[in-house]
Design an enzyme around this catalytic site. Structure first.
Site, short mmCIF file in Angstrom:
data_model
loop_
_atom_site.label_atom_id
_atom_site.label_comp_id
_atom_site.label_asym_id
_atom_site.label_seq_id
_atom_site.Cartn_x
_atom_site.Cartn_y
_atom_site.Cartn_z
N SER A 6 0.83 -1.20 0.00
CA SER A 6 0.00 0.00 0.00
C SER A 6 0.87 1.26 0.00
O SER A 6 0.55 2.24 -0.67
CB SER A 6 -0.92 -0.01 1.22
OG SER A 6 -1.62 1.20 1.32
N SER A 7 1.97 1.23 0.73
CA SER A 7 2.87 2.40 0.80
C SER A 7 3.39 2.78 -0.58
O SER A 7 3.56 3.96 -0.88
CB SER A 7 4.06 2.12 1.72
OG SER A 7 3.62 1.83 3.01
N LEU B 12 7.40 -9.38 -12.07
CA LEU B 12 6.45 -8.36 -11.64
C LEU B 12 6.26 -7.36 -12.76
O LEU B 12 7.21 -7.03 -13.48
CB LEU B 12 6.98 -7.63 -10.40
CG LEU B 12 7.35 -8.50 -9.21
CD1 LEU B 12 8.09 -7.68 -8.17
CD2 LEU B 12 6.11 -9.14 -8.61
N GLU B 13 5.05 -6.87 -12.91
CA GLU B 13 4.76 -5.82 -13.87
C GLU B 13 4.60 -4.52 -13.09
O GLU B 13 3.71 -4.41 -12.24
CB GLU B 13 3.48 -6.16 -14.63
CG GLU B 13 3.61 -7.44 -15.45
CD GLU B 13 2.58 -8.49 -15.07
OE1 GLU B 13 1.60 -8.16 -14.39
OE2 GLU B 13 2.76 -9.64 -15.46
N TYR C 261 1.89 -26.92 -12.31
CA TYR C 261 2.51 -26.08 -13.34
C TYR C 261 3.84 -26.66 -13.80
O TYR C 261 4.71 -26.99 -13.01
CB TYR C 261 2.74 -24.67 -12.80
CG TYR C 261 3.24 -23.74 -13.88
CD1 TYR C 261 2.36 -23.19 -14.80
CD2 TYR C 261 4.59 -23.45 -14.01
CE1 TYR C 261 2.79 -22.36 -15.81
CE2 TYR C 261 5.04 -22.61 -15.03
CZ TYR C 261 4.14 -22.08 -15.92
OH TYR C 261 4.58 -21.26 -16.92
N ASP D 103 1.02 -20.58 -9.65
CA ASP D 103 0.40 -21.91 -9.69
C ASP D 103 1.13 -22.92 -8.81
O ASP D 103 2.34 -22.83 -8.60
CB ASP D 103 0.41 -22.45 -11.12
CG ASP D 103 -0.63 -21.79 -11.99
OD1 ASP D 103 -1.75 -21.54 -11.50
OD2 ASP D 103 -0.33 -21.53 -13.17
N GLY E 296 1.83 1.88 -3.54
CA GLY E 296 0.66 2.27 -4.31
C GLY E 296 0.31 3.73 -4.07
O GLY E 296 -0.11 4.45 -4.98
N ARG E 297 0.53 4.21 -2.86
CA ARG E 297 0.25 5.60 -2.52
C ARG E 297 1.24 6.56 -3.17
O ARG E 297 1.00 7.75 -3.23
CB ARG E 297 0.28 5.78 -1.01
CG ARG E 297 -0.84 5.02 -0.33
CD ARG E 297 -0.70 5.04 1.17
NE ARG E 297 -1.56 4.00 1.74
CZ ARG E 297 -2.08 4.08 2.94
NH1 ARG E 297 -1.84 5.11 3.71
NH2 ARG E 297 -2.85 3.11 3.37
#
Length: 178
Positions: free
Chosen positions: A97-98, A122-123, A156, A113, A100-101
Site C-alpha cells: 500500500s505504501s 512483476l509488472e 505447473y 500456480d 501504491g500511494r
C-alpha cells in the site's frame, strides 16, 4: 485456506516450500514479503509500433541495483527470491500500500500456480507525474499462500518454469487463437 506464519515456517523447515534468499523478518503473520531483484526488462520498439500476440516480443534487459521508472512507464522486474511451490499450494502477489500511494502499481498476472518454480516476474507501472527510483533489495509486495484441498492434477510445468530475471511475455507460444 490462507497460510499462517507458523505454517509457512514449518513448511520452510520441512523443505516442502522453498524460498531463497529469505530473511526471518520477511515472514509476516499471513504472508512473506517479496523484494525487488536487479533485473528489469522493457519492450523494445517495433518498426510499425504494434505488438502482436503471434510474434515473439523483443525486450531490452537491464541489470542494475537502481532503476528510474519514468511517469507513465511500464517495466518488468523480478523478485530477489526464488520460489519452489509444492503441488498443493498456490499463491498470489499483493503490492505494498505504501508504494501504491506513491503511484507505483505492482501487478503479477494471475496466481502463482502449484508446482511453479522460479523468480516471479512483476509488472510495474508508474501512474505518478514524477519519476520513481526503484532499488534492488527493497520490499515491494508480499506473497500470500493458499492451501488447496488436495494436490493439483496437473501442477505447473509451463513455459515460465524455472525463470530467472524479468521474463517477458511468451504469449506467442500459445496454441489457442480464441
Amino acid at each position: 485456506m490462507i497460510l499462517s506464519d507458523k505454517t509457512i515456517i514449518k513448511m520452510l523447515k520441512e523443505k516442502t516450500l522453498f524460498i531463497e534468499p529469505l530473511e526471518e523478518g520477511q515472514i509476516q503473520p499471513a504472508s512473506v514479503d517479496i523484494r525487488l531483484g536487479n533485473t528489469f526488462s522493457v519492450v523494445e520498439d517495433t518498426s510499425d509500433g504494434i505488438i502482436t500476440m503471434q510474434n515473439e516480443i523483443k525486450y531490452k534487459t537491464i541489470v542494475t541495483d537502481k532503476y528510474i521508472l519514468l511517469p507513465g512507464q511500464f517495466v518488468l522486474a523480478t523478485t530477489l527470491e526464488y520460489f519452489a511451490m509444492p503441488d498443493d499450494l498456490t499463491a498470489f502477489v499483493e503490492g505494498r500500500s505504501s508504494l501504491g500511494r506513491m503511484g507505483l502499481f505492482i501487478q503479477n498476472a494471475g496466481w502463482v500456480d502449484p508446482g511453479f518454480e522460479g523468480e516471479i516476474t512483476l509488472e510495474l507501472f508508474n501512474a505518478n507525474r514524477c519519476a520513481i527510483e526503484l532499488q534492488s533489495g527493497r520490499r515491494v509486495g508480499q506473497l500470500v499462500f493458499a492451501k488447496m484441498d488436495e494436490n493439483a492434477l496437473n501442477p505447473y510445468r509451463g513455459k515460465y518454469q524455472g525463470q530467472k530475471g524479468a521474463t517477458g511475455s511468451k504469449v506467442f507460444m500459445d496454441n489457442d487463437v480464441s
